[in-house]
Scaffold this active site. Structure first.
Site, PDB file in Angstrom:
ATOM      1  N   ASP A  98      -0.384   5.027   1.097  1.00 49.05           N
ATOM      2  CA  ASP A  98      -0.466   5.909   1.999  1.00 49.05           C
ATOM      3  C   ASP A  98      -0.201   5.458   3.443  1.00 49.05           C
ATOM      4  OD1 ASP A  98      -1.123   8.107   0.207  1.00 49.05           O
ATOM      5  OD2 ASP A  98      -3.170   7.100   0.084  1.00 49.05           O
TER       6      ASP A  98
ATOM      7  N   ASP B  81       0.640  -1.190   0.014  1.00 55.95           N
ATOM      8  CA  ASP B  81       0.040   0.082  -0.128  1.00 55.95           C
ATOM      9  C   ASP B  81       0.912   1.300   0.139  1.00 55.95           C
ATOM     10  OD1 ASP B  81      -2.178   1.644   0.384  1.00 55.95           O
ATOM     11  OD2 ASP B  81      -1.817   1.725   2.563  1.00 55.95           O
TER      12      ASP B  81
END
Lengths: 174, 174
Positions: free
Chosen positions: B9, B7
């Site tokens: 963020d 991922d």
């Protein structure tokens, strides 16, 4: 619930007519879709490869493509019995993200945008089926690849093939 | 070769400090990262939920986030022994596509952009591991979820957890 992943260009979005019309206009040609059977435009006019690509890297190119016949109706029907994800190789044309997103929202607004996937290598896609016009995406796909007929792929054999969205409907819903 | 999906963020891109700094400045607050343990800013100031979101829908918000410590070095090392894909829930903020793509190219240019995936529902991701700060993505993920510590998730239990990129390195490369 089984999951169907669906490609955009030449499956939902009618990429070739617009591309060809722009090219024919700018280069005074009369190339037809018939001429492109078994090949891409860039293979038909290799010395203009860069110019041919430039149309597609224009940020709005994908925004006004026509919707391929029956795709809206059939995808709506499919989405009642299957999980439908839209999986497009947008990373090949990073300038296209916004246009592709807006196009999907306009024409396929009944789908949840959480089911839109902009990717490159489609081996990352986990689905039971992948409807795509490029056989290269099937090589490492773990589910069933379904080749959607496009001019460039008409001579490819050895794949489950559908020629139009009515055939997709028959495959999944009959 | 095994595949790791990562991922962006709060795992690669340091989302919270910028978001919090803008919010504190505009609303005369002094909220700290410590205050956000176990919650999101929008849960801490629910009456300003829309304003809090507005920062993130600004097209350039994601363009200049700081890189999380050691992520470049460790991801570079991982990419020698694993297939690395970057899988970000960009569909939640469709205005962010270009900024996210450019950020990845700037800071993780050693990765192939064909391995970037902008999606929503991460159950579409086919990988052996998913490193993410949101446990909701693990629910329907078929591989091993690895929870990357972020302020909002510090109280969540029952997951394999890594607190920083050195711990990721130890998990995969030791």
């Amino acid at each position: 619930m089984q999951r169907i992943a669906i490609d955009m260009d030449e499956v939902m979005a009618d990429f070739v007519p617009k591309h060809l019309a722009l090219f024919n206009r700018d280069f005074n040609e009369n190339i037809t879709i018939e001429d492109l059977k078994g090949k891409k435009l860039r293979e038909y006019r290799p010395h203009l490869k860069m110019e041919i690509r430039n149309y597609i890297t224009e940020p709005t190119f994908f925004r006004d493509l026509a919707v391929i016949k029956d795709s809206q109706e059939v995808i709506k029907d499919l989405s009642k019995q299957y999980e439908v994800f839209i999986t497009t190789a947008a990373m090949e044309y990073p300038t296209s993200f916004t246009a592709k997103y807006e196009w999907l929202k306009e024409h396929f607004g009944f789908l949840d945008d959480m089911n839109f996937v902009f990717c490159g290598d489609k081996s990352i896609i986990k689905a039971d089926y992948l409807i795509d016009d490029h056989t290269r995406h099937f090589a490492r796909f773990s589910g069933q690849g379904i080749l959607f007929t496009a001019p460039h792929n008409v001579n490819e054999t050895g794949y489950v093939r559908v020629n139009n969205w009515q055939e997709v409907k028959n495959y999944f819903l009959k």
